[in-house]
Write a protein that holds these residues in place. Structure first.
Motif, short mmCIF file in Angstrom:
data_model
loop_
_atom_site.label_atom_id
_atom_site.label_comp_id
_atom_site.label_asym_id
_atom_site.label_seq_id
_atom_site.Cartn_x
_atom_site.Cartn_y
_atom_site.Cartn_z
N VAL A 71 0.85 -1.19 0.00
CA VAL A 71 0.00 0.00 0.00
C VAL A 71 0.88 1.23 0.00
O VAL A 71 2.09 1.17 0.24
N LYS A 72 0.23 2.39 -0.27
CA LYS A 72 0.91 3.67 -0.07
C LYS A 72 0.00 4.54 0.80
O LYS A 72 -1.21 4.62 0.59
N CYS A 73 0.60 5.15 1.80
CA CYS A 73 -0.16 5.92 2.76
C CYS A 73 -0.30 7.37 2.33
O CYS A 73 0.62 7.95 1.74
N CYS A 74 -1.44 7.93 2.64
CA CYS A 74 -1.71 9.33 2.29
C CYS A 74 -0.84 10.24 3.15
O CYS A 74 -0.80 10.07 4.38
N PRO A 75 -0.16 11.23 2.58
CA PRO A 75 0.67 12.14 3.38
C PRO A 75 -0.17 13.10 4.23
O PRO A 75 0.36 13.73 5.14
N ASN A 76 -1.49 13.16 3.94
CA ASN A 76 -2.36 14.09 4.68
C ASN A 76 -2.99 13.45 5.92
O ASN A 76 -2.98 14.02 7.00
N CYS A 77 -3.56 12.22 5.74
CA CYS A 77 -4.27 11.58 6.85
C CYS A 77 -3.71 10.21 7.21
O CYS A 77 -4.27 9.52 8.05
N VAL A 78 -2.65 9.79 6.56
CA VAL A 78 -1.95 8.54 6.84
C VAL A 78 -2.86 7.32 6.61
O VAL A 78 -2.69 6.28 7.23
N THR A 79 -3.81 7.45 5.71
CA THR A 79 -4.69 6.32 5.40
C THR A 79 -4.05 5.43 4.34
O THR A 79 -3.60 5.94 3.30
N PRO A 80 -3.97 4.12 4.58
CA PRO A 80 -3.41 3.23 3.55
C PRO A 80 -4.31 3.19 2.31
O PRO A 80 -5.52 3.11 2.41
N ASN A 81 -3.68 3.27 1.13
CA ASN A 81 -4.40 3.20 -0.14
C ASN A 81 -3.73 2.19 -1.05
O ASN A 81 -2.56 1.83 -0.86
N GLN A 82 -4.49 1.72 -2.04
CA GLN A 82 -3.91 0.82 -3.02
C GLN A 82 -2.79 1.53 -3.79
O GLN A 82 -2.80 2.75 -3.96
N LEU A 83 -1.84 0.76 -4.28
CA LEU A 83 -0.69 1.34 -4.97
C LEU A 83 -1.10 2.13 -6.21
O LEU A 83 -0.50 3.13 -6.55
#
Length: 212
Positions: A188-200
Protein backbone atom coordinates in the motif's frame (compact mmCIF):
# COMPACT_ATOMS: atom_id res chain seq x y z
CA UNK A 1 -38.98 13.73 8.77
CA UNK A 2 -36.65 16.17 7.02
CA UNK A 3 -36.58 18.33 10.16
CA UNK A 4 -35.59 15.31 12.26
CA UNK A 5 -32.85 14.40 9.77
CA UNK A 6 -31.51 17.95 9.87
CA UNK A 7 -31.45 18.12 13.67
CA UNK A 8 -29.77 14.73 13.81
CA UNK A 9 -27.14 16.01 11.39
CA UNK A 10 -26.57 19.09 13.54
CA UNK A 11 -26.16 16.95 16.65
CA UNK A 12 -23.46 14.95 14.88
CA UNK A 13 -21.72 17.97 13.35
CA UNK A 14 -21.47 19.74 16.69
CA UNK A 15 -20.94 16.54 18.73
CA UNK A 16 -23.86 17.34 21.01
CA UNK A 17 -26.68 14.77 21.01
CA UNK A 18 -28.92 17.06 23.09
CA UNK A 19 -29.81 18.98 19.91
CA UNK A 20 -31.54 15.90 18.51
CA UNK A 21 -32.62 14.42 21.83
CA UNK A 22 -34.68 17.49 22.74
CA UNK A 23 -36.74 17.04 19.58
CA UNK A 24 -37.24 13.32 20.24
CA UNK A 25 -38.23 13.95 23.87
CA UNK A 26 -40.76 16.53 22.71
CA UNK A 27 -42.30 14.11 20.22
CA UNK A 28 -42.47 11.26 22.75
CA UNK A 29 -44.05 13.38 25.49
CA UNK A 30 -46.48 14.94 23.03
CA UNK A 31 -47.62 11.53 21.77
CA UNK A 32 -48.08 10.18 25.31
CA UNK A 33 -50.08 13.19 26.53
CA UNK A 34 -52.09 13.37 23.29
CA UNK A 35 -53.11 9.71 23.65
CA UNK A 36 -54.18 10.31 27.24
CA UNK A 37 -56.21 13.38 26.23
CA UNK A 38 -57.79 11.43 23.37
CA UNK A 39 -58.85 8.61 25.68
CA UNK A 40 -60.34 11.08 28.16
CA UNK A 41 -62.19 12.91 25.37
CA UNK A 42 -63.70 9.65 24.09
CA UNK A 43 -64.73 8.74 27.64
CA UNK A 44 -66.41 12.14 28.07
CA UNK A 45 -68.33 11.72 24.81
CA UNK A 46 -69.48 8.24 25.78
CA UNK A 47 -70.54 9.48 29.19
CA UNK A 48 -72.68 12.19 27.59
CA UNK A 49 -74.28 10.05 24.88
CA UNK A 50 -77.53 10.14 26.81
CA UNK A 51 -77.84 13.89 26.22
CA UNK A 52 -76.23 13.96 22.77
CA UNK A 53 -78.37 11.36 20.95
CA UNK A 54 -81.77 12.88 21.80
CA UNK A 55 -80.62 16.27 20.55
CA UNK A 56 -79.28 14.76 17.33
CA UNK A 57 -82.56 12.94 16.73
CA UNK A 58 -84.53 16.14 17.24
CA UNK A 59 -85.59 17.47 13.86
CA UNK A 60 -85.21 21.05 15.08
CA UNK A 61 -81.49 20.60 15.78
CA UNK A 62 -79.29 22.06 13.04
CA UNK A 63 -75.77 20.79 12.21
CA UNK A 64 -74.32 24.00 13.67
CA UNK A 65 -76.16 23.49 16.94
CA UNK A 66 -74.95 19.90 17.14
CA UNK A 67 -71.35 21.05 16.50
CA UNK A 68 -71.58 23.69 19.19
CA UNK A 69 -73.03 21.17 21.64
CA UNK A 70 -70.13 18.77 20.99
CA UNK A 71 -67.62 21.60 21.41
CA UNK A 72 -69.14 22.57 24.74
CA UNK A 73 -68.91 18.98 25.97
CA UNK A 74 -65.30 18.64 24.83
CA UNK A 75 -64.24 22.14 25.91
CA UNK A 76 -61.83 20.88 28.66
CA UNK A 77 -59.88 19.06 25.96
CA UNK A 78 -59.03 22.39 24.29
CA UNK A 79 -56.97 23.48 27.28
CA UNK A 80 -55.17 20.13 27.17
CA UNK A 81 -54.47 20.58 23.45
CA UNK A 82 -52.85 23.94 24.15
CA UNK A 83 -50.69 22.49 26.90
CA UNK A 84 -49.64 19.53 24.73
CA UNK A 85 -48.58 21.81 21.88
CA UNK A 86 -46.69 24.04 24.31
CA UNK A 87 -44.74 21.05 25.67
CA UNK A 88 -43.52 20.20 22.17
CA UNK A 89 -42.63 23.83 21.48
CA UNK A 90 -40.61 24.11 24.70
CA UNK A 91 -38.43 21.18 23.63
CA UNK A 92 -37.95 22.77 20.19
CA UNK A 93 -36.93 26.01 21.89
CA UNK A 94 -34.30 24.15 23.93
CA UNK A 95 -32.92 22.56 20.76
CA UNK A 96 -32.81 25.89 18.89
CA UNK A 97 -31.09 27.68 21.78
CA UNK A 98 -28.43 24.98 21.96
CA UNK A 99 -28.02 25.05 18.19
CA UNK A 100 -27.59 28.83 18.35
CA UNK A 101 -24.74 28.45 20.84
CA UNK A 102 -23.01 25.73 18.84
CA UNK A 103 -23.37 27.36 15.41
CA UNK A 104 -22.79 30.94 16.60
CA UNK A 105 -25.95 32.05 14.76
CA UNK A 106 -28.02 34.28 17.10
CA UNK A 107 -31.01 34.14 14.75
CA UNK A 108 -31.72 30.58 15.94
CA UNK A 109 -32.28 31.96 19.44
CA UNK A 110 -34.55 34.67 18.03
CA UNK A 111 -36.56 32.02 16.20
CA UNK A 112 -36.84 30.09 19.46
CA UNK A 113 -38.25 33.13 21.27
CA UNK A 114 -40.80 33.80 18.53
CA UNK A 115 -41.79 30.12 18.48
CA UNK A 116 -42.30 30.14 22.24
CA UNK A 117 -44.35 33.34 22.01
CA UNK A 118 -46.58 31.73 19.38
CA UNK A 119 -47.02 28.68 21.56
CA UNK A 120 -47.96 30.77 24.58
CA UNK A 121 -50.48 32.78 22.54
CA UNK A 122 -52.05 29.60 21.18
CA UNK A 123 -52.21 27.99 24.62
CA UNK A 124 -53.80 31.05 26.21
CA UNK A 125 -56.46 31.13 23.49
CA UNK A 126 -57.14 27.40 23.82
CA UNK A 127 -57.59 27.75 27.58
CA UNK A 128 -59.78 30.83 27.12
CA UNK A 129 -62.08 29.00 24.76
CA UNK A 130 -62.14 26.01 27.09
CA UNK A 131 -63.44 28.31 29.83
CA UNK A 132 -66.02 29.81 27.46
CA UNK A 133 -67.08 26.30 26.49
CA UNK A 134 -67.67 25.44 30.10
CA UNK A 135 -70.26 28.25 30.23
CA UNK A 136 -71.87 27.12 26.99
CA UNK A 137 -70.79 30.10 24.92
CA UNK A 138 -68.39 28.40 22.51
CA UNK A 139 -69.02 28.20 18.77
CA UNK A 140 -67.25 26.31 16.02
CA UNK A 141 -66.46 29.47 14.04
CA UNK A 142 -64.92 31.14 17.10
CA UNK A 143 -62.77 28.06 17.70
CA UNK A 144 -61.48 28.25 14.12
CA UNK A 145 -60.51 31.89 14.57
CA UNK A 146 -58.73 31.06 17.85
CA UNK A 147 -56.21 28.85 16.07
CA UNK A 148 -55.06 31.60 13.70
CA UNK A 149 -52.97 34.05 15.85
CA UNK A 150 -50.71 31.45 17.45
CA UNK A 151 -50.29 29.66 14.14
CA UNK A 152 -49.19 32.84 12.37
CA UNK A 153 -46.60 33.66 15.03
CA UNK A 154 -45.22 30.13 14.91
CA UNK A 155 -45.03 30.29 11.11
CA UNK A 156 -42.86 33.40 11.42
CA UNK A 157 -40.61 31.48 13.82
CA UNK A 158 -40.12 28.66 11.31
CA UNK A 159 -39.24 31.20 8.59
CA UNK A 160 -36.60 32.67 10.92
CA UNK A 161 -35.22 29.19 11.65
CA UNK A 162 -34.92 28.54 7.90
CA UNK A 163 -33.02 31.82 7.46
CA UNK A 164 -30.81 30.83 10.38
CA UNK A 165 -29.81 27.65 8.59
CA UNK A 166 -28.38 29.63 5.66
CA UNK A 167 -26.32 31.75 8.05
CA UNK A 168 -24.37 28.80 9.37
CA UNK A 169 -20.75 29.15 8.29
CA UNK A 170 -18.77 26.20 7.06
CA UNK A 171 -16.09 25.11 9.52
CA UNK A 172 -12.58 26.27 8.62
CA UNK A 173 -10.50 23.80 6.67
CA UNK A 174 -8.22 21.86 8.97
CA UNK A 175 -4.76 20.91 7.87
CA UNK A 176 -2.96 17.99 9.41
CA UNK A 177 0.65 17.19 8.83
CA UNK A 178 1.52 13.80 10.26
CA UNK A 179 4.88 13.34 11.91
CA UNK A 180 5.42 10.30 9.75
CA UNK A 181 3.62 8.42 7.02
CA UNK A 182 4.59 4.77 7.21
CA UNK A 183 4.63 2.90 3.96
CA UNK A 184 4.56 -0.83 3.41
CA UNK A 185 6.62 -1.45 0.28
CA UNK A 186 4.86 -3.45 -2.39
CA UNK A 187 1.49 -3.46 -0.65
CA UNK A 188 0.00 0.00 0.00
CA UNK A 189 0.91 3.67 -0.07
CA UNK A 190 -0.16 5.92 2.76
CA UNK A 191 -1.71 9.33 2.29
CA UNK A 192 0.67 12.14 3.38
CA UNK A 193 -2.36 14.09 4.68
CA UNK A 194 -4.27 11.58 6.85
CA UNK A 195 -1.95 8.54 6.84
CA UNK A 196 -4.69 6.32 5.40
CA UNK A 197 -3.41 3.23 3.55
CA UNK A 198 -4.40 3.20 -0.14
CA UNK A 199 -3.91 0.82 -3.02
CA UNK A 200 -0.69 1.34 -4.97
CA UNK A 201 -2.59 2.32 -8.13
CA UNK A 202 -4.81 4.88 -6.29
CA UNK A 203 -4.46 8.45 -7.55
CA UNK A 204 -6.41 10.00 -4.67
CA UNK A 205 -6.83 9.10 -1.01
CA UNK A 206 -10.04 7.15 -0.36
CA UNK A 207 -10.53 8.97 2.97
CA UNK A 208 -9.69 12.63 2.49
CA UNK A 209 -9.40 12.95 -1.30
CA UNK A 210 -5.77 14.15 -1.18
CA UNK A 211 -3.90 13.63 -4.42
CA UNK A 212 -1.30 10.93 -3.94
Amino acid sequence: ILFLVAMYGFSRDYSDHKIFNYIIYGIIYTIIVAVIVGIIAIAVVLANLGSIIPNINTSAATPTQIQNMMLNILSPAFAAIGIVSLIYIVFNVKAFNLLSDKSQVPLFRTAAKVLLAGGVVATVLWITFAVLGAFGSLSFSALTIAAIPGGLVQSIAWVLSARSFFRIKAPPAQTFTPAYAPTIPGQVKCCPNCVTPNQLEAAYCTRCGQKL
